[in-house]
Design an enzyme around this catalytic site. Structure first.
Site, PDB file in Angstrom:
ATOM      1  N   GLY A  77       0.828  -1.216   0.000  1.00 32.05           N
ATOM      2  CA  GLY A  77       0.000   0.000   0.000  1.00 32.05           C
ATOM      3  C   GLY A  77       0.853   1.253   0.000  1.00 32.05           C
ATOM      4  O   GLY A  77       2.085   1.195  -0.030  1.00 32.05           O
ATOM      5  N   TYR A  78       0.183   2.388   0.040  1.00 35.95           N
ATOM      6  CA  TYR A  78       0.922   3.652  -0.036  1.00 35.95           C
ATOM      7  C   TYR A  78       1.717   3.925   1.238  1.00 35.95           C
ATOM      8  O   TYR A  78       2.855   4.372   1.190  1.00 35.95           O
ATOM      9  CB  TYR A  78      -0.036   4.807  -0.322  1.00 35.95           C
ATOM     10  CG  TYR A  78      -0.575   4.821  -1.734  1.00 35.95           C
ATOM     11  CD1 TYR A  78       0.056   4.125  -2.770  1.00 35.95           C
ATOM     12  CD2 TYR A  78      -1.719   5.555  -2.055  1.00 35.95           C
ATOM     13  CE1 TYR A  78      -0.451   4.153  -4.068  1.00 35.95           C
ATOM     14  CE2 TYR A  78      -2.217   5.591  -3.345  1.00 35.95           C
ATOM     15  CZ  TYR A  78      -1.590   4.888  -4.344  1.00 35.95           C
ATOM     16  OH  TYR A  78      -2.079   4.935  -5.626  1.00 35.95           O
ATOM     17  N   ASN A 118       1.311  13.723   4.374  1.00 38.31           N
ATOM     18  CA  ASN A 118       0.508  12.735   5.095  1.00 38.31           C
ATOM     19  C   ASN A 118       1.157  11.357   5.151  1.00 38.31           C
ATOM     20  O   ASN A 118       0.926  10.603   6.092  1.00 38.31           O
ATOM     21  CB  ASN A 118      -0.888  12.612   4.487  1.00 38.31           C
ATOM     22  CG  ASN A 118      -0.862  12.351   3.001  1.00 38.31           C
ATOM     23  OD1 ASN A 118      -0.234  13.113   2.242  1.00 38.31           O
ATOM     24  ND2 ASN A 118      -1.510  11.299   2.551  1.00 38.31           N
ATOM     25  N   CYS A 150      -3.017  11.232  10.004  1.00 38.64           N
ATOM     26  CA  CYS A 150      -2.266  12.320   9.378  1.00 38.64           C
ATOM     27  C   CYS A 150      -2.870  13.689   9.698  1.00 38.64           C
ATOM     28  O   CYS A 150      -2.153  14.630  10.061  1.00 38.64           O
ATOM     29  CB  CYS A 150      -2.187  12.114   7.864  1.00 38.64           C
ATOM     30  SG  CYS A 150      -3.763  11.878   7.040  1.00 38.64           S
ATOM     31  N   SER A 161       2.810  -8.767   1.479  1.00 40.75           N
ATOM     32  CA  SER A 161       1.650  -8.310   0.704  1.00 40.75           C
ATOM     33  C   SER A 161       0.798  -9.502   0.359  1.00 40.75           C
ATOM     34  O   SER A 161       1.283 -10.476  -0.220  1.00 40.75           O
ATOM     35  CB  SER A 161       2.095  -7.601  -0.583  1.00 40.75           C
ATOM     36  OG  SER A 161       0.996  -7.511  -1.465  1.00 40.75           O
ATOM     37  N   SER A 216      -3.776  10.735  -1.714  1.00 45.03           N
ATOM     38  CA  SER A 216      -3.091   9.500  -1.313  1.00 45.03           C
ATOM     39  C   SER A 216      -3.571   8.988   0.031  1.00 45.03           C
ATOM     40  O   SER A 216      -3.418   7.799   0.325  1.00 45.03           O
ATOM     41  CB  SER A 216      -1.579   9.707  -1.283  1.00 45.03           C
ATOM     42  OG  SER A 216      -1.232  10.714  -0.357  1.00 45.03           O
ATOM     43  N   ALA A 257      -4.601   3.003  -2.009  1.00 40.04           N
ATOM     44  CA  ALA A 257      -4.357   2.572  -3.383  1.00 40.04           C
ATOM     45  C   ALA A 257      -5.509   1.786  -3.991  1.00 40.04           C
ATOM     46  O   ALA A 257      -5.375   1.222  -5.065  1.00 40.04           O
ATOM     47  CB  ALA A 257      -3.065   1.739  -3.429  1.00 40.04           C
ATOM     48  N   ARG A 268      -1.586  -9.373  -1.759  1.00 37.28           N
ATOM     49  CA  ARG A 268      -1.924  -9.296  -3.182  1.00 37.28           C
ATOM     50  C   ARG A 268      -0.782  -9.713  -4.095  1.00 37.28           C
ATOM     51  O   ARG A 268      -0.998 -10.197  -5.194  1.00 37.28           O
ATOM     52  CB  ARG A 268      -2.340  -7.857  -3.543  1.00 37.28           C
ATOM     53  CG  ARG A 268      -3.781  -7.528  -3.220  1.00 37.28           C
ATOM     54  CD  ARG A 268      -4.168  -6.208  -3.859  1.00 37.28           C
ATOM     55  NE  ARG A 268      -3.295  -5.115  -3.432  1.00 37.28           N
ATOM     56  CZ  ARG A 268      -3.067  -4.007  -4.129  1.00 37.28           C
ATOM     57  NH1 ARG A 268      -3.642  -3.829  -5.313  1.00 37.28           N
ATOM     58  NH2 ARG A 268      -2.274  -3.050  -3.667  1.00 37.28           N
TER      59      ARG A 268
END
Lengths: 341, 341, 341, 341
Positions: free
Chosen positions: A11-12, A308, A147, A34, A178, A182, A36
């Site tokens: 992810g981000y 963030n 954030c 991950s 963001s 994602a 995925r």
């Protein structure tokens, strides 16, 4: 050199943890999980890491033992997986929302369902050195703040610590895309999100609860999606208590942040960048905070800006690790941001 | 007043057809079909139409009889539904790619599968007044060209009609994100698509076949996604045939477009906007075309710009309807575009 | 630790030199010259450097002696000031266009006036380690290449070094607004420049001469301003010589850049970022290069991307200094770039 | 058909007046004055008007007699030129700030110098049909409100007319770059302004005085420059008076704007565009207004959005002309805005 594993690494936020740890002189990234992309290269979803690492993702099942575990998994995942994952590492740093609030009842109200591991809430220390530096020394359960909450809290604490403002605060957060992660959906489709000025939250945002908890104010929060990928700016509108002067406000900010390596007081009378703005903070762990009085009234603006994904997430996590380990606090976080940009 | 129905009316092209028809003095929008939003208000997915219409979407099954049917359905849908839908209206204007190519074999090569109604290909006239004005008069099967193809063809035809250039042409198309439609995916996620300079097609783009068919050149096409929602710019790089001068090129463009209501020749020596640029064409049916010679060589740039949803889609469809009906060609298409923007 | 001075330090390139040197472990920034802001803090025009330095600008007259002098002054300034400034430092690194071309006649043609110090042209070595690493070792006159030229040259040299392509190359450069510097004018007014796709140069761009000089090709260059502050992407369109295969092309890129610390070969079959794109390079010294063949022809795209202020300017300067001093080449240039951004 | 002249016609607001008048069925643009570009074509600085008009700019001295004169000249120009220019036309519509405030003392306080024609202040009627429709009928001195003021006033009047809110209002205006006009400076340099979230005014903004005058509230205004060329969004934060319910608020908005052709109430519970957003209003004369209550408190957000050059300027001017002439109010203002964009 300590060994770290990152869960939710595709992810981000997970990618940003990887970027910072790969550049950290005392941390080795030993695993990136991950669900995925197991077996795939880390620099697939994170093309900025090409040439920086040859790491591939693994599954949670393949994890062994680490010194520190970063959890960049979605909200409501950590509280389920923590009991299991906690066995793998002495120190756990969670970047989800699950362990930020101390009160399970407040959690239920803001997250809309009961907490599944309320007995663990007390174990967590805020991953927020400006608020909890002493607690972080040696801490093994660390929860990094949200954030927008982090930005608001850094704008407000110089005022609330010294009792300079009244308790009602309007928190006006402006944020890039963001922050929503994602996962593709209508809300972050480029043609819809581009050029947006979208008041996507007008009450009840989860970060509101964190601000109330940290600052002891009554925040009323709105959140506006603006044209940016990274970056949060928070404008707090409040009132000074009777008789408080601009000099006292300025002194409070100066005092509060004199020794902080990553908070800069930006409150100038002139210049384009006289108040905090996120664009010059991309990739940086700085949070800029400033203020402006509105004459003929006791109204005050307290303003802050950060990236963030860095000071609002992965950077706070790494800074907290540095504190926890007793390392120099700037380690691996030296990038100052860009201008122009 | 004629009655129109729009199928695929919840998509971006369908919404633009609706916007133009709702402002058209001789067309009544009698039906807007959406399989996703039956019964819902049209101004839900198209918030710019609030206060303009109270229309709700219907299903294909609810369609009755109309004077004209606009098909804004995805590629490969029209060729399946046409036999059925054609019974509902005398005139059908298709905005998909299904009936743009005259040769079923070329279709198969570019679209990767056989055409399902090859016997109908010959019935369609290009929905492109600059190329097919006479054929359009009274035409009942109209296929609107692809957005990048339309731009490239308008840049090139003054040159190819008069045999001024050699057959090899590099077609460098730059395009906003709305061309890929309203379906969310990784490629059009704001955080990924924002600020992109993405060479998403380096060969075999379907619009290449349309350019070859219309201009008789050998195009080699690339497509780059740029930071924009709407807008296409095409830069064609080619060579003048021996002995052709700049004056002849300029004269060819002037002659070709002297009477065209929606093509402007933009090829100035000075000024910020001396060559075509899409941003000042948002919402407009203009296509700007221009050129520049590269001295000490016979190289030529032919440049064009348009709004992919208007002159590259819905606007061409409405202009074609105007021609087909014998109406003034500018009807309902008067919006000139904005500056600054 | 060596002592460096930066002339032209208030501009965008000068600010980027400062940012990199302030983070460099072996360089002390001893002076920053600005004729506009003498006595003012460096972090005024460069707000990203707040908290990083307390440096103030000085005048050229106040300069004393340094180990290295960076000249980030406008074109045509260096050739006038060099004789005077060269006395102040053993090593001079020029970031203007004045000493990039070896041939005074070519300079005159591209810059429109005669060179004022043609006798010094031979003394300069390209500030471009990928091209001149050996010459740079111990060099004392270094001229950093133009940003678009650097990108094009890195895209092309694997091909030209091995004689894989024909001599005619179309160089299609796309660039952000920071390349035109910090001086306000109509062309970089936000309302005009925002969302631009502006073919501002269709022939005779100065960087064309650098490409011809470095690669021995006949470049025909166009430059398009795109919506970005930082970033350059160059798409070179050329033809393979008869019989050259994709494998040979790929092998040439791999070979050429196998040992380069700051060039990454990006030429994948899948993925959003399968070819070079500048946005993930903001702040980074990487140049990504890649290629794509266009089937059924011998046409080839060679593509590159970089941050014009870093690898296209200040980063190349610092990397050249590292080489010149015999230091590790990555020193002070470790920032990998961001994603998403 | 009436004859109009536009003074200050080369600026952004002047260009927008021209665009609207050139598309207006009952107005002929008889003269466009520019002191910078006399004799030059109008479509030079306004490239969107290519193919729409062959008009050239004239000087003020060349003006003769007209039915209506639009003054799009800078602040403090109108009050000097009005006595002279007023002789040229029966009706004068001023788009500067000079005649918006009724009280010369308030003018002096907000504009920092005395008004030069205070005796004329009373002659002007607001160019704001939603506020002054009756006064506008037959009015010959019309002063169009400021863009952010117009947005704030439309958000607030349904509440203040019915006495639903307390007098203190925080007015948080977010604005694109075109509002600062076509004169280049550091503040609107693309590299600086791009991606900005710039609190450029934290108190004393001139539009604050207009809001106070029109709504009878005590506004405290901040203005933030956001990434956009066109567009203003205003978020007003205030408190409902004791006992006022959401239904009463909704009913007040509905009632107030039921018959207004250019104000839409946008306050939905779902959907991306559930509150007003400027991007879908580009080029349109709509102002969208909406609201949201913040539960557990009496706090209320009143939100509005418009295109600063249209409903925040030229569009309001043309709509006022329509009212003044007794024409249908929508004449020449039919463009609904675009989506996606």
């Amino acid at each position: 050199m300590i060994r770290a594993a990152v869960v939710g690494a595709a992810g981000y936020i997970g990618g940003e943890v990887l970027r910072l740890l790969l550049g950290h002189p005392r941390v080795e990234v030993a695993a990136a999980v991950s669900s995925r992309f197991p077996g795939k290269r880390v620099d697939g979803p994170h093309p900025n890491l090409r040439g920086v690492t040859d790491l591939t993702f693994c599954t949670e099942e393949q994890l062994t033992e680490y010194d520190v575990l970063f959890l960049a998994t979605p909200h409501r995942t950590t509280m389920r997986t923590l009991p299991r994952l906690a066995a793998l590492a002495k120190t756990v740093i969670d970047l989800s929302g699950d362990f930020r609030l101390r009160d399970a009842e407040v959690f239920r109200r803001y997250y809309g369902e009961p907490h599944e591991a309320p007995e663990l809430l007390d174990e967590f220390v805020p991953g927020f050195p400006e608020l909890a530096r002493e607690q972080l020394t040696g801490a093994d359960r660390i929860a990094v703040p949200g954030c927008m909450a982090a930005a608001a809290i850094l704008a407000l604490t110089p005022l609330t610590d010294e009792g300079l403002i009244e308790p009602d605060v309007d928190v006006d957060a402006r944020t890039g895309s963001s922050g929503s992660g994602a996962t593709a959906g209508e809300a972050n489709l480029h043609a819809e999100r581009s050029g947006a000025l979208r008041l996507f939250a007008t009450s009840g945002h989860r970060h509101e609860a964190e601000i109330a908890q940290a600052c002891g104010v009554r925040p009323t929060m709105t959140a506006t999606g603006v044209e940016a990928v990274r970056g949060v700016q928070v404008v707090c509108r409040t009132r000074l208590r009777e008789g408080i002067t601009e000099q006292e406000v300025r002194a409070a900010y100066r005092r509060r942040y004199a020794e902080e390596p990553f908070v800069r007081v930006v409150a100038q009378r002139r210049g384009l960048y006289r108040l905090p703005e996120p664009k010059i903070l991309l990739g940086s762990n700085f949070c800029d905070v400033g203020f402006a009085l509105q004459p003929d009234s006791r109204r005050l603006l307290a303003v802050s800006a950060l990236d963030n994904l860095v000071k609002g997430g992965a950077g706070n996590a790494v800074q907290s690790l540095n504190v926890r380990m007793g390392w120099p606090e700037r380690l691996g976080l030296e990038f100052p941001g860009l201008h122009p940009v």
